[in-house]
Enzyme design. Structure first.
Site, PDB file in Angstrom:
ATOM      1  N   TYR A  42       0.793  -1.227  -0.115  1.00 11.94           N
ATOM      2  CA  TYR A  42      -0.092  -0.106   0.001  1.00 11.94           C
ATOM      3  C   TYR A  42       0.669   1.330   0.043  1.00 11.94           C
ATOM      4  CZ  TYR A  42      -4.131  -2.631   0.208  1.00 11.94           C
ATOM      5  OH  TYR A  42      -5.317  -3.781   0.001  1.00 11.94           O
ATOM      6  N   CYS A  78      -0.933   4.539  16.485  1.00 10.40           N
ATOM      7  CA  CYS A  78      -2.088   5.448  16.466  1.00 10.40           C
ATOM      8  C   CYS A  78      -2.081   6.656  17.284  1.00 10.40           C
ATOM      9  CB  CYS A  78      -3.567   4.723  16.908  1.00 10.40           C
ATOM     10  SG  CYS A  78      -4.844   5.733  17.169  1.00 10.40           S
ATOM     11  N   CYS A  97      -4.817   6.392  20.237  1.00 13.41           N
ATOM     12  CA  CYS A  97      -4.494   5.753  21.474  1.00 13.41           C
ATOM     13  C   CYS A  97      -3.191   5.165  21.834  1.00 13.41           C
ATOM     14  CB  CYS A  97      -5.686   4.506  21.410  1.00 13.41           C
ATOM     15  SG  CYS A  97      -5.098   3.310  20.150  1.00 13.41           S
ATOM     16  N   VAL A 157      -9.894   4.151  -4.610  1.00 21.72           N
ATOM     17  CA  VAL A 157      -8.985   4.594  -3.231  1.00 21.72           C
ATOM     18  C   VAL A 157      -8.243   5.540  -3.696  1.00 21.72           C
ATOM     19  CG1 VAL A 157      -9.634   2.277  -1.812  1.00 21.72           C
ATOM     20  CG2 VAL A 157      -7.576   2.497  -3.319  1.00 21.72           C
ATOM     21  N   ASP A 158      -8.012   5.898  -4.927  1.00 18.69           N
ATOM     22  CA  ASP A 158      -6.836   6.971  -5.356  1.00 18.69           C
ATOM     23  C   ASP A 158      -6.987   8.403  -5.380  1.00 18.69           C
ATOM     24  OD1 ASP A 158      -8.662   7.527  -7.652  1.00 18.69           O
ATOM     25  OD2 ASP A 158      -7.922   5.506  -8.647  1.00 18.69           O
ATOM     26  N   HIS A 216     -14.894   2.116  -0.452  1.00 23.08           N
ATOM     27  CA  HIS A 216     -13.832   1.154  -0.358  1.00 23.08           C
ATOM     28  C   HIS A 216     -12.581   1.810   0.587  1.00 23.08           C
ATOM     29  CE1 HIS A 216     -15.284  -2.063  -3.362  1.00 23.08           C
ATOM     30  NE2 HIS A 216     -15.869  -1.919  -2.164  1.00 23.08           N
ATOM     31  N   LEU A 268     -14.998  -0.034 -20.825  1.00 21.47           N
ATOM     32  CA  LEU A 268     -14.439  -0.578 -22.066  1.00 21.47           C
ATOM     33  C   LEU A 268     -14.539  -1.913 -22.635  1.00 21.47           C
ATOM     34  CD1 LEU A 268     -11.564   0.178 -23.629  1.00 21.47           C
ATOM     35  CD2 LEU A 268     -10.247  -1.497 -21.882  1.00 21.47           C
ATOM     36  N   GLU A 269     -15.178  -2.726 -21.971  1.00 21.54           N
ATOM     37  CA  GLU A 269     -15.681  -3.839 -22.331  1.00 21.54           C
ATOM     38  C   GLU A 269     -16.713  -4.392 -21.360  1.00 21.54           C
ATOM     39  OE1 GLU A 269     -12.289  -6.851 -20.277  1.00 21.54           O
ATOM     40  OE2 GLU A 269     -12.346  -6.243 -22.330  1.00 21.54           O
ATOM     41  N   THR A 328     -16.464  -0.415 -14.059  1.00 21.06           N
ATOM     42  CA  THR A 328     -16.423  -1.565 -13.077  1.00 21.06           C
ATOM     43  C   THR A 328     -16.532  -2.983 -13.650  1.00 21.06           C
ATOM     44  OG1 THR A 328     -19.008  -1.680 -13.045  1.00 21.06           O
ATOM     45  CG2 THR A 328     -17.799  -0.017 -11.544  1.00 21.06           C
TER      46      THR A 328
END
Length: 230
Positions: free
Chosen positions: A53, A133, A136, A90-91, A106, A199-200, A173
């Protein structure tokens, strides 16, 4: 009032240089989804998942929105009715393209989540194993993205929008990931006109009343122009 609901997937960002989800040459091809996109994979090898990530986050910061993102931002600004934009991506390219409001079902690459207390904060460029974090202090920081087996975000808000929409569009999608793949049926039950722009053909293409195929940078601006009347 006319109400549009739009769902976007990885295909809308492909021409910006972001890999498509499990597509040919996509960023998932060299990693098993079970290893990088499940809580179990993170538990097995948090260093590998954090590195994965971190690389995606760096990539997202290097790419720019394309004409499809910008066209949807124009639709949100200029359409006289409501436009709800939901993304599986998520970009963050919708915001970069000018969209004033985006539902990230997402999560986002630029966000961090504490697995211990659910606190959220802006992710640094590099997250480490046992990232602390800020709320906490637990070393339980992880990417704020929804993995397989986890509940997508904002589902109540999404289903409320689908129940009232008059036009539903799914853009870029695959139709393979639920619950998003079932949104077209929710819109159909609400009486909405449904269109797939891709696209397809997707795995659920037969559920749509209208289809438009081709590169997103061409098909999406053309569709937006039609919706806006020029």
């Amino acid at each position: 009032m006319e109400r549009i609901v739009i769902l976007t997937g990885a295909g809308i960002s492909a021409e910006s240089g972001m890999g498509t989800f499990r597509g040919a040459g996509g960023l998932w091809n060299d990693r098993r989804v079970e290893d990088v996109a499940t809580p179990e994979g993170f538990a097995r090898d948090p260093a590998m998942v954090q590195d994965f990530y971190n690389q995606r986050r760096q990539k997202a910061r290097q790419v720019a929105p394309n004409a499809a993102h910008e066209a949807l931002a124009r639709l949100q600004r200029d359409y006289p009715g409501e436009v709800t934009l939901i993304t599986q991506n998520v970009d963050g390219l919708h915001e970069a393209g000018g969209s004033p409001s985006v539902i990230h079902m997402h999560g986002r690459l630029d966000g961090a989540l504490c697995a211990a207390c659910d606190h959220r904060w802006d992710a640094p460029e590099v997250m480490e194993v046992a990232h602390p974090c800020p709320a906490c202090g637990a070393g339980a920081g992880r990417p704020d993205v929804v993995w397989f087996g986890e509940m997508p975000y904002f589902m109540d808000e999404i289903f409320e929008a689908l129940s009232r929409c008059t036009l539903f569009a799914a853009i870029g999608t695959s139709g393979q990931v639920y619950p998003a793949a079932g949104f077209v049926q929710e819109a159909f039950r609400a009486g909405a006109h449904t269109v797939e722009i891709n696209l397809e053909p997707s795995a659920v293409v037969s559920d749509f009343a209208e289809t438009r195929f081709g590169p997103a940078t061409q098909t999406v601006p053309a569709w937006v122009a039609d919706v806006l009347g020029g």
